[in-house]
Design a protein around this motif. Structure first.
Motif, PDB file in Angstrom:
ATOM      1  N   GLY A   1       0.803  -1.212   0.000  1.00 14.63           N
ATOM      2  CA  GLY A   1       0.000   0.000   0.000  1.00 14.63           C
ATOM      3  C   GLY A   1       0.841   1.269   0.000  1.00 14.63           C
ATOM      4  N   ASN A   2       2.063   1.171   0.521  1.00 11.44           N
ATOM      5  CA  ASN A   2       2.982   2.308   0.527  1.00 11.44           C
ATOM      6  C   ASN A   2       4.053   2.184  -0.557  1.00 11.44           C
ATOM      7  OD1 ASN A   2       2.291   3.959   3.107  1.00 11.44           O
ATOM      8  ND2 ASN A   2       2.280   1.840   3.801  1.00 11.44           N
ATOM      9  N   PHE A   3       3.846   1.242  -1.480  1.00 11.84           N
ATOM     10  CA  PHE A   3       4.850   0.970  -2.503  1.00 11.84           C
ATOM     11  C   PHE A   3       5.092   2.186  -3.393  1.00 11.84           C
ATOM     12  CE2 PHE A   3       6.308  -1.158  -6.467  1.00 11.84           C
ATOM     13  CZ  PHE A   3       7.415  -1.815  -5.953  1.00 11.84           C
ATOM     14  N   ALA A   4       4.011   2.832  -3.828  1.00  8.06           N
ATOM     15  CA  ALA A   4       4.150   3.984  -4.720  1.00  8.06           C
ATOM     16  C   ALA A   4       4.859   5.136  -4.023  1.00  8.06           C
ATOM     17  CB  ALA A   4       2.776   4.429  -5.221  1.00  8.06           C
TER      18      ALA A   4
ATOM     19  N   GLY B   1      10.599   7.139  -8.555  1.00 10.28           N
ATOM     20  CA  GLY B   1       9.205   7.320  -8.935  1.00 10.28           C
ATOM     21  C   GLY B   1       8.945   7.108 -10.408  1.00 10.28           C
ATOM     22  N   GLU B   2       9.918   7.454 -11.267  1.00  9.74           N
ATOM     23  CA  GLU B   2       9.714   7.277 -12.703  1.00  9.74           C
ATOM     24  C   GLU B   2       9.766   5.805 -13.113  1.00  9.74           C
ATOM     25  OE1 GLU B   2      14.112   8.117 -11.974  1.00  9.74           O
ATOM     26  OE2 GLU B   2      12.148   8.802 -11.246  1.00  9.74           O
ATOM     27  N   HIS B   3      10.307   4.946 -12.228  1.00 12.82           N
ATOM     28  CA  HIS B   3      10.368   3.506 -12.513  1.00 12.82           C
ATOM     29  C   HIS B   3       9.297   2.726 -11.760  1.00 12.82           C
ATOM     30  CE1 HIS B   3      14.198   4.030 -14.583  1.00 12.82           C
ATOM     31  NE2 HIS B   3      14.642   4.729 -13.550  1.00 12.82           N
ATOM     32  N   PHE B   4       8.365   3.436 -11.145  1.00 15.36           N
ATOM     33  CA  PHE B   4       7.349   2.749 -10.327  1.00 15.36           C
ATOM     34  C   PHE B   4       6.572   1.714 -11.124  1.00 15.36           C
ATOM     35  CE2 PHE B   4       2.734   2.832  -9.364  1.00 15.36           C
ATOM     36  CZ  PHE B   4       2.757   2.079  -8.205  1.00 15.36           C
TER      37      PHE B   4
END
Length: 533
Positions: A278-281, A291-294
């Motif tokens: 749930g906190n992965f992003a 963040g650009e590789h999420f």
């Protein structure tokens, strides 16, 4: 059980999987950074909507169990009615209120819509999960259908991650451009946010588009389920069967030791996984700086999970379900430890996402594959109690949703406590440290607690095979003679007294005006331990 039946049943799991994945990935970001809502109110919405399931899930399970048989089945009418209403409520979740709307009104709007969506999803998901017990075939066929369902649900989550990943990419791109413009004018302090109107236009459109796509898939998959699966009427579940009351049914479920241990193990394990994922992003964006590789990281995780589901199905057939649970869950611990120690190393992060995906597949498959064994064990110990399968599955689904609500609520409260600012371009060290703790140490502690409960789960592989043989023998005897003698079944539990269900039914039959009109034939029927079909 035919292959087409398994496939159509599996497709019916797409609506819940794809909407849950979309909400888990995007709703927190949507409310915090797009709607610009305070973290406290976001926490309240996420937790209260899941807590609402504490009332709706078991109650809907009981109402489904009390439903009468119709020309299309007992569970199918619930699926038909709830599908279009659930799609409509899902679309309303992604509606962005006007900027002039008061914050209190916006909070009430999203709280009401979230609770309505959870209620309608319960009306769809509880009958759908219970349908596993009414597909026809034996225990092995049900396990196979569960494996098909989990494979399709993981694929649905993979698709949802692609869709929501595109939405998050639009959001990150617009936010980055706005922050760069803000930096060009003056130095950006911690917690500074760009003006909302400057960078949310494309994000608004992206969220609405993704909602329409997911809603269309919801409706189409529910249609495939309705047209492709014929609900089989249970041999031991006639319409005129006396049923225990709601409170008696819940009490019997809570007292059933295998169900206790399985539910507790499932709750703590699901809470661990949902706390971390749930906190992965936010972890990728603010703690790891990736963040650009999420989207790529999430795709690797879900692709490995989709590959792992059939592999775990093969493993559990060889070594048993209980041993497979321990092997699969234990893979998660070293993966999140290494990611927390080296968060900015992209190759290491991707490798550990593969390992995490194999562990996530375990929590997808094994607890749901073990639940029918518990239902069969309960049916053997309480042969007088019929039609309680929906209540088993509804309480189980509630625990899964409650774990998700607790994970989201605790996460947002923690972020509020450390000073997380919605829409901020930069965050201080306290917020970053909180994200690392929520991603790794806390989930590991919760997962270890869940594994302790799984260790005390009493149904091992030998007992499961013996149970399957006894139930198959009873089913064959039912088909050949028209009735089932319950003496052998009760001997495994003991004959010192009647079950709670027996006492409930006997009490109602002997009451004046109760079921059976006060005749003693019902009591003699139970005392002779013969259940007529």
């Amino acid at each position: 059980m035919r292959l087409t039946t398994k496939l159509c049943y599996a497709v019916g799991g797409v609506p819940y999987a794809i909407t849950s994945a979309a909400i888990s990935i995007s709703l927190q970001i949507f409310l915090l950074d797009v709607v610009q809502m305070e973290a406290f109110y976001v926490s309240m919405i996420l937790f209260v909507s899941r807590a609402w399931d504490a009332v709706t899930d078991p109650l809907i399970g009981y109402l489904v169990s009390r439903s009468r048989w119709t020309p299309v089945g007992k569970l199918t009418p619930w699926l038909i009615v709830s599908s279009p209403l659930a799609v409509s409520s899902y679309l309303l979740l992604w509606f962005v209120p006007r900027a002039s709307m008061a914050e209190g009104t916006r909070v009430l709007w999203f709280l009401a819509v979230a609770c309505m969506f959870e209620t309608l999803m319960s009306c769809y998901n509880v009958p759908y999960l219970s349908l596993n017990m009414f597909l026809g075939g034996d225990q092995r066929g049900r396990d196979s259908a569960t494996a098909y369902r989990m494979s399709v649900e993981v694929a649905a989550m993979l698709l949802a991650s692609v869709i929501q990943g595109q939405v998050v990419s639009v959001y990150n791109a617009e936010k980055r451009e706005a922050c760069e413009e803000l930096d060009a004018s003056h130095q950006t302090p911690h917690g500074a946010s760009p003006p909302q109107s400057a960078w949310l236009q494309g994000t608004h459109k992206a969220f609405l588009t993704s909602g329409l796509v997911v809603g269309a898939m919801f409706f189409l998959c529910s249609l495939v389920l309705f047209l492709g699966v014929k609900e089989q009427r249970g041999l031991l579940c006639p319409d005129d069967t006396d049923r225990p009351s709601y409170l008696t049914s819940l009490k019997m479920l809570i007292r059933h030791v295998p169900y206790q241990r399985l539910v507790l193990g499932f709750v703590f394990s699901a809470l661990a996984f949902q706390m971390s994922l749930g906190n992965f992003a936010l972890f990728c964006s603010h703690a790891a700086g990736l963040g650009e590789h999420f989207q790529q990281l999430l795709l690797v995780l879900l692709l490995s999970a989709s590959v792992a589901v059939p592999l775990w199905q093969i493993v559990l057939l060889r070594i048993g379900k209980k041993a497979t649970v321990f092997i699969g869950l234990s893979l998660f611990i070293p993966a999140v430890i290494i990611v927390a120690c080296f968060p900015s190393n992209l190759p290491v992060f991707m490798s550990m996402c593969t390992l995490m995906g194999f562990s996530v597949a375990t929590i997808f498959l094994l607890p749901w594959s073990m639940l029918p064994d518990v239902v069969d064990d309960f049916a053997e110990r309480h042969p007088s109690c019929k039609d309680l399968e929906p209540l088993f599955f509804s309480c189980y689904a509630f625990c899964n949703k409650l774990a998700g609500g607790l994970a989201a609520g605790l996460s947002t409260v923690t972020l509020q406590f450390v000073g997380y600012k919605a829409g901020a371009c930069n965050h201080d060290d306290r917020a970053v440290l909180a994200l690392i703790v929520l991603f790794s140490p806390v989930p590991i502690a919760l997962l270890l607690v869940g594994m302790v409960f799984f260790h005390s789960y009493p149904i091992n592989e030998r007992q499961r095979l013996q149970l399957r043989e006894r139930l198959q023998c009873d089913q064959d005897e039912t088909c050949s003679s028209g009735f089932v003698c319950s003496e052998a079944l009760r001997s495994s539990v003991g004959t010192s007294g009647r079950s709670d269900c027996d006492e409930e039914i006997l009490g109602r039959r002997h009451r004046p005006g109760g079921a059976g009109g006060g005749l003693s034939s019902g009591g003699a029927h139970l005392n002779s331990k013969v259940s007529w079909v």
